[in-house]
Design an enzyme around this catalytic site. Structure first.
Site, PDB file in Angstrom:
ATOM      1  N   CYS A  40       1.065  -1.088   0.107  1.00 44.76           N
ATOM      2  CA  CYS A  40       0.138  -0.109  -0.381  1.00 44.76           C
ATOM      3  C   CYS A  40       1.269   1.464  -0.244  1.00 44.76           C
ATOM      4  CB  CYS A  40      -0.589   0.264   1.118  1.00 44.76           C
ATOM      5  SG  CYS A  40      -1.868   1.198   1.623  1.00 44.76           S
ATOM      6  N   HIS A  41       0.291   2.494  -0.260  1.00 49.07           N
ATOM      7  CA  HIS A  41       0.944   3.516  -0.906  1.00 49.07           C
ATOM      8  C   HIS A  41       1.656   4.158   1.094  1.00 49.07           C
ATOM      9  CE1 HIS A  41       1.310   7.428  -1.911  1.00 49.07           C
ATOM     10  NE2 HIS A  41       2.049   8.488  -1.559  1.00 49.07           N
ATOM     11  N   THR A  42       1.292   2.938   1.905  1.00 45.31           N
ATOM     12  CA  THR A  42       1.574   4.025   3.537  1.00 45.31           C
ATOM     13  C   THR A  42       2.884   3.090   4.156  1.00 45.31           C
ATOM     14  OG1 THR A  42      -1.314   4.269   4.061  1.00 45.31           O
ATOM     15  CG2 THR A  42       0.818   4.213   6.271  1.00 45.31           C
ATOM     16  N   HIS A  62       0.728  -4.377   6.014  1.00 44.08           N
ATOM     17  CA  HIS A  62      -0.821  -3.846   6.885  1.00 44.08           C
ATOM     18  C   HIS A  62      -1.828  -4.793   5.934  1.00 44.08           C
ATOM     19  CE1 HIS A  62      -1.268  -0.632   4.492  1.00 44.08           C
ATOM     20  NE2 HIS A  62      -1.191  -0.659   4.649  1.00 44.08           N
ATOM     21  N   GLU A  63      -1.246  -5.517   4.874  1.00 39.58           N
ATOM     22  CA  GLU A  63      -2.482  -5.845   4.182  1.00 39.58           C
ATOM     23  C   GLU A  63      -2.383  -7.260   3.157  1.00 39.58           C
ATOM     24  OE1 GLU A  63      -4.133  -2.662   0.714  1.00 39.58           O
ATOM     25  OE2 GLU A  63      -3.037  -3.400   0.138  1.00 39.58           O
ATOM     26  N   CYS A  92     -11.598  -4.378  19.818  1.00 41.68           N
ATOM     27  CA  CYS A  92     -11.717  -5.343  21.372  1.00 41.68           C
ATOM     28  C   CYS A  92     -12.911  -5.064  22.089  1.00 41.68           C
ATOM     29  CB  CYS A  92     -11.388  -4.638  22.120  1.00 41.68           C
ATOM     30  SG  CYS A  92     -11.239  -3.402  23.002  1.00 41.68           S
ATOM     31  N   CYS A  95     -13.572  -1.457  24.434  1.00 35.80           N
ATOM     32  CA  CYS A  95     -12.757   0.071  24.981  1.00 35.80           C
ATOM     33  C   CYS A  95     -14.044   1.378  24.752  1.00 35.80           C
ATOM     34  CB  CYS A  95     -11.366   0.193  23.978  1.00 35.80           C
ATOM     35  SG  CYS A  95     -11.822   0.741  22.498  1.00 35.80           S
ATOM     36  N   CYS A  98     -14.806   1.042  21.173  1.00 29.33           N
ATOM     37  CA  CYS A  98     -15.498   0.496  20.669  1.00 29.33           C
ATOM     38  C   CYS A  98     -16.534   0.359  21.069  1.00 29.33           C
ATOM     39  CB  CYS A  98     -14.825  -1.059  20.569  1.00 29.33           C
ATOM     40  SG  CYS A  98     -13.316  -1.644  19.775  1.00 29.33           S
ATOM     41  N   CYS A 106     -10.568   1.873  17.645  1.00 26.74           N
ATOM     42  CA  CYS A 106     -10.054   0.999  19.128  1.00 26.74           C
ATOM     43  C   CYS A 106      -9.185   1.107  19.611  1.00 26.74           C
ATOM     44  CB  CYS A 106     -10.388  -0.650  18.802  1.00 26.74           C
ATOM     45  SG  CYS A 106      -9.769  -1.767  20.308  1.00 26.74           S
ATOM     46  N   ARG A 110      -3.320   0.978  20.767  1.00 28.97           N
ATOM     47  CA  ARG A 110      -2.816   1.716  20.372  1.00 28.97           C
ATOM     48  C   ARG A 110      -1.749   2.251  20.733  1.00 28.97           C
ATOM     49  NH1 ARG A 110      -0.875   4.439  17.506  1.00 28.97           N
ATOM     50  NH2 ARG A 110      -1.678   6.839  16.297  1.00 28.97           N
ATOM     51  N   CYS A 169      -6.821  -3.686   3.348  1.00 26.27           N
ATOM     52  CA  CYS A 169      -6.335  -1.798   4.102  1.00 26.27           C
ATOM     53  C   CYS A 169      -7.576  -1.051   2.674  1.00 26.27           C
ATOM     54  CB  CYS A 169      -5.076  -2.029   3.734  1.00 26.27           C
ATOM     55  SG  CYS A 169      -4.672  -0.054   3.634  1.00 26.27           S
ATOM     56  N   ARG A 363      -2.201  -1.922  -7.461  1.00 25.56           N
ATOM     57  CA  ARG A 363      -2.139  -3.093  -6.232  1.00 25.56           C
ATOM     58  C   ARG A 363      -1.398  -3.921  -6.382  1.00 25.56           C
ATOM     59  NH1 ARG A 363      -2.743  -0.122  -2.729  1.00 25.56           N
ATOM     60  NH2 ARG A 363      -3.466  -0.359  -1.178  1.00 25.56           N
TER      61      ARG A 363
HETATM   62  P1  NAD Z   1      -1.834   6.088  -4.846  1.00 30.02           P
HETATM   63  O1  NAD Z   1      -0.546   6.417  -5.439  1.00 30.02           O
HETATM   64  O2  NAD Z   1      -2.605   4.469  -5.369  1.00 30.02           O
HETATM   65  O3  NAD Z   1      -3.326   6.855  -5.336  1.00 30.02           O
HETATM   66  C1  NAD Z   1      -2.356   8.149  -5.853  1.00 30.02           C
HETATM   67  C2  NAD Z   1      -2.914   9.139  -6.678  1.00 30.02           C
HETATM   68  O4  NAD Z   1      -3.033  10.419  -6.375  1.00 30.02           O
HETATM   69  C3  NAD Z   1      -2.342   8.440  -8.124  1.00 30.02           C
HETATM   70  O5  NAD Z   1      -3.279   8.475  -9.172  1.00 30.02           O
HETATM   71  C4  NAD Z   1      -1.389  10.368  -8.265  1.00 30.02           C
HETATM   72  O6  NAD Z   1      -1.705  10.302  -9.797  1.00 30.02           O
HETATM   73  C5  NAD Z   1      -2.697  10.636  -7.788  1.00 30.02           C
HETATM   74  N1  NAD Z   1      -2.660  11.993  -7.763  1.00 30.02           N
HETATM   75  C6  NAD Z   1      -1.607  12.663  -6.510  1.00 30.02           C
HETATM   76  N2  NAD Z   1      -0.861  13.644  -6.740  1.00 30.02           N
HETATM   77  C7  NAD Z   1      -1.692  14.294  -7.290  1.00 30.02           C
HETATM   78  C8  NAD Z   1      -2.985  15.544  -7.347  1.00 30.02           C
HETATM   79  N3  NAD Z   1      -2.094  16.845  -7.177  1.00 30.02           N
HETATM   80  N4  NAD Z   1      -3.984  15.891  -8.020  1.00 30.02           N
HETATM   81  C9  NAD Z   1      -4.587  14.196  -8.412  1.00 30.02           C
HETATM   82  N5  NAD Z   1      -4.372  13.665  -8.592  1.00 30.02           N
HETATM   83  C10 NAD Z   1      -3.043  13.473  -7.896  1.00 30.02           C
HETATM   84  O7  NAD Z   1      -2.575   6.191  -3.756  1.00 30.02           O
HETATM   85  P2  NAD Z   1      -3.429   5.245  -2.806  1.00 30.02           P
HETATM   86  O8  NAD Z   1      -2.791   3.542  -2.385  1.00 30.02           O
HETATM   87  O9  NAD Z   1      -4.447   5.411  -3.253  1.00 30.02           O
HETATM   88  O10 NAD Z   1      -3.655   5.965  -1.343  1.00 30.02           O
HETATM   89  C11 NAD Z   1      -3.665   7.029  -1.397  1.00 30.02           C
HETATM   90  C12 NAD Z   1      -3.511   7.506   0.226  1.00 30.02           C
HETATM   91  O11 NAD Z   1      -4.683   7.245   0.874  1.00 30.02           O
HETATM   92  C13 NAD Z   1      -2.809   7.821   0.011  1.00 30.02           C
HETATM   93  O12 NAD Z   1      -2.064   8.974   1.820  1.00 30.02           O
HETATM   94  C14 NAD Z   1      -2.042   7.004   1.425  1.00 30.02           C
HETATM   95  O13 NAD Z   1      -1.205   6.654   2.464  1.00 30.02           O
HETATM   96  C15 NAD Z   1      -3.812   6.890   2.367  1.00 30.02           C
HETATM   97  N6  NAD Z   1      -4.282   5.928   3.283  1.00 30.02           N
HETATM   98  C16 NAD Z   1      -5.376   6.145   3.347  1.00 30.02           C
HETATM   99  C17 NAD Z   1      -5.768   5.467   4.856  1.00 30.02           C
HETATM  100  C18 NAD Z   1      -6.890   5.881   5.703  1.00 30.02           C
HETATM  101  O14 NAD Z   1      -7.347   4.818   6.022  1.00 30.02           O
HETATM  102  N7  NAD Z   1      -7.129   6.860   5.486  1.00 30.02           N
HETATM  103  C19 NAD Z   1      -5.739   4.131   3.964  1.00 30.02           C
HETATM  104  C20 NAD Z   1      -5.318   3.198   3.183  1.00 30.02           C
HETATM  105  C21 NAD Z   1      -4.331   4.945   2.267  1.00 30.02           C
HETATM  106  O1  DAO Z   2      -5.149   7.151  17.089  1.00 28.25           O
HETATM  107  O2  DAO Z   2      -6.552   5.317  16.871  1.00 28.25           O
HETATM  108  C1  DAO Z   2      -5.517   6.275  16.028  1.00 28.25           C
HETATM  109  C2  DAO Z   2      -5.287   4.771  15.195  1.00 28.25           C
HETATM  110  C3  DAO Z   2      -5.053   5.555  13.423  1.00 28.25           C
HETATM  111  C4  DAO Z   2      -4.819   4.524  12.924  1.00 28.25           C
HETATM  112  C5  DAO Z   2      -5.580   5.581  11.658  1.00 28.25           C
HETATM  113  C6  DAO Z   2      -4.304   4.932  10.058  1.00 28.25           C
HETATM  114  C7  DAO Z   2      -5.342   5.029   8.950  1.00 28.25           C
HETATM  115  C8  DAO Z   2      -4.443   6.128   8.314  1.00 28.25           C
HETATM  116  C9  DAO Z   2      -2.769   5.126   7.946  1.00 28.25           C
HETATM  117  C10 DAO Z   2      -3.773   4.739   6.961  1.00 28.25           C
HETATM  118  C11 DAO Z   2      -3.214   2.824   7.096  1.00 28.25           C
HETATM  119  C12 DAO Z   2      -3.113   2.095   6.207  1.00 28.25           C
HETATM  120 ZN    ZN Z   3      -2.383   0.611   3.448  1.00 30.06          ZN
HETATM  121 ZN    ZN Z   4     -11.944  -1.484  21.552  1.00 31.28          ZN
END
Ligand code: NAD
Ligand code: DAO
Ligand code: ZN
Ligand code: ZN
Length: 368
Positions: A40-42, A62-63, A92, A95, A98, A106, A110, A169, A363
């Site tokens: 994943c990007h993360t 994480h996936e 859990c 907590c 939850c 949860c 953490r 994820c 992916r």
């Molecule tokens: P990715 O790199 O696969 O996709 C990002 C897309 O954004 C690409 O297609 C890219 O061309 C486009 N992009 C980049 N800059 C841009 C701009 N300025 N304008 C328009 N398009 C633009 O990434 P992903 O795996 O899809 O992850 C996306 C984001 O989500 C990351 O920041 C990741 O860390 C985050 N994320 C968050 C969670 C969550 O739970 N909140 C979970 C997983 C990932």
């Molecule tokens: O503070 O309770 C917490 C945990 C926050 C986790 C948030 C996870 C989502 C953002 C990271 C991207 C994961 C791939």
């Molecule tokens: Zn992820």
């Molecule tokens: Zn919990």
């Protein structure tokens, strides 16, 4: 026991494949054989050094999806042979968070999870006597992992690991943000900024709930084709127009009902808020921005009824919702196969990061 794993020694350096020592599960913990893991990007964000919580040396990932090999004392909900998806957001069911039923965040483990440790504040991984840190409580770039029972979703046994690992994820984050966080209604106009591994799943979720216009925004023109296959009705490349916000406001008769930021770019987050409709527009931040970044807008945007929100793991309660999402995949209600563009061996995991950086993969999945 010994396990093969990709180790992140230092920010900015490629992973190296090592044979690592793994201590067995303690009370409330489970030993899992990981069969497949997405990249994943993360993971890249942490490896790059931009993640303030990034700790090294560690085992990222994480996936994943795999099979329970052994359980520690007191584990009641899982047994050897169960198929599971590890959860970086545990559930859990005890907590305050939850029990509130207001959040999926949860907090039971953490603080130790954030420090790269198991709930007893120690690591199960080591190499030549040196401890290696866990990552997001999952570390799925290891063939075998030890995870708390509350961080495992039990899934059906006919689900293919090399596909459903993505539910750990990206799939859940994208589809869940639409269904569980925003609760988008049929006919609503939706804008998705960033059409990568997360954004395409937001589009898929928007189509599932019968959204009206589904507008995708991406700088990479290659993303248009697949996004249309997943339900996008209109595409905007910001390089080709003067003002993204004005364009969306015109296309949606005053603004989108919902927008989703799936990039992690704070300037785009502002556009995502400001392109929503006066009075009721809701903008959901999914993207993770670099350490220390801040967002800004004119407060009048909020005074006039727009709402800025966020979503982690799609608002999903992992042990409850992940098995259901696996069912949706098995019933053909969601498409995962087309999004898995590359399959790799563990030895080639660094190539997965290169494909991501070059924008060539949606992916990549590592098969153990
Ligand atoms: P990715 O790199 O696969 O996709 C990002 C897309 O954004 C690409 O297609 C890219 O061309 C486009 N992009 C980049 N800059 C841009 C701009 N300025 N304008 C328009 N398009 C633009 O990434 P992903 O795996 O899809 O992850 C996306 C984001 O989500 C990351 O920041 C990741 O860390 C985050 N994320 C968050 C969670 C969550 O739970 N909140 C979970 C997983 C990932
Ligand atoms: O503070 O309770 C917490 C945990 C926050 C986790 C948030 C996870 C989502 C953002 C990271 C991207 C994961 C791939
Ligand atoms: Zn992820
Ligand atoms: Zn919990």
């Amino acid at each position: 026991m010994k396990t093969r794993a990709a180790v992140a020694w230092k920010a900015g350096q490629p992973l190296t494949i090592e044979t690592v020592d793994l201590a067995g599960p303690k009370a409330g913990e489970v030993l899992v054989e990981i069969k497949a893991t997405g990249i994943c990007h993360t993971d890249y964000y942490t490896l790059s050094g931009a993640d303030p919580e990034g700790i090294f040396p560690s085992i990222l990932g994480h996936e994943g999806a795999g099979i329970v090999v052994d359980v520690g004392p007191g584990v009641k909900s899982l047994r050897k042979g169960d198929h599971v998806i590890p959860l970086y957001t545990p559930e859990c069911r005890e907590c305050k968070f939850c029990l509130s039923q207001k959040t999926n965040l949860c907090q039971a483990i953490r603080s130790t999870q954030g420090r790269g440790l198991m709930p007893d504040a120690t690591s199960r991984f080591s190499l030549n006597g040196q401890d290696l840190f866990h990552y997001m409580g999952t570390s799925t770039f290891s063939n075998y992992i030890v995870v708390p029972e509350i961080a495992l979703a039990k899934i059906r046994e006919d689900a293919p690991f090399d596909k459903v690992c993505y539910i750990g994820c990206g799939v859940t984050t994208g589809i869940g943000a639409v269904l569980f966080t925003a609760k988008v209604e049929a006919g609503a106009n939706v804008v998705v900024f960033g059409l990568g591994g997360i954004g395409l799943n937001v589009i898929q979720g928007a189509k599932m709930v019968g959204a009206g216009k589904i507008i995708g925004v991406d700088l990479n023109p290659e993303r248009e084709k697949m996004a249309r296959e997943f339900g996008m009705t209109h595409f905007i490349n910001p390089k080709e127009i003067e003002n993204v916000v004005d364009t969306i406001v015109q296309m949606t008769d005053g603004g989108a009902d919902y927008s989703f930021e799936c990039i992690g770019n704070t300037k785009v987050m502002r556009d995502a808020l400001e392109c929503t409709h006066k009075g009721w527009g809701r903008s959901i931040i999914i993207g993770v921005a670099e350490a220390g970044a801040e967002i800004s807008t004119r407060p009048f945007q909020l005074v006039t009824g727009r709402k800025w929100e966020g979503s982690a793991f799609g608002g999903a309660r992992g042990r409850t919702d992940v098995p259901k999402i696996v069912d949706w995949y098995m019933e053909g209600k969601i498409n995962i196969d087309s999004l898995i563009t590359h399959k790799l061996k563990l030895e080639d995991i660094n190539e997965g990061f290169e494909l991501m950086k070059r924008g060539e993969s949606i992916r990549s999945v590592v098969i153990f």
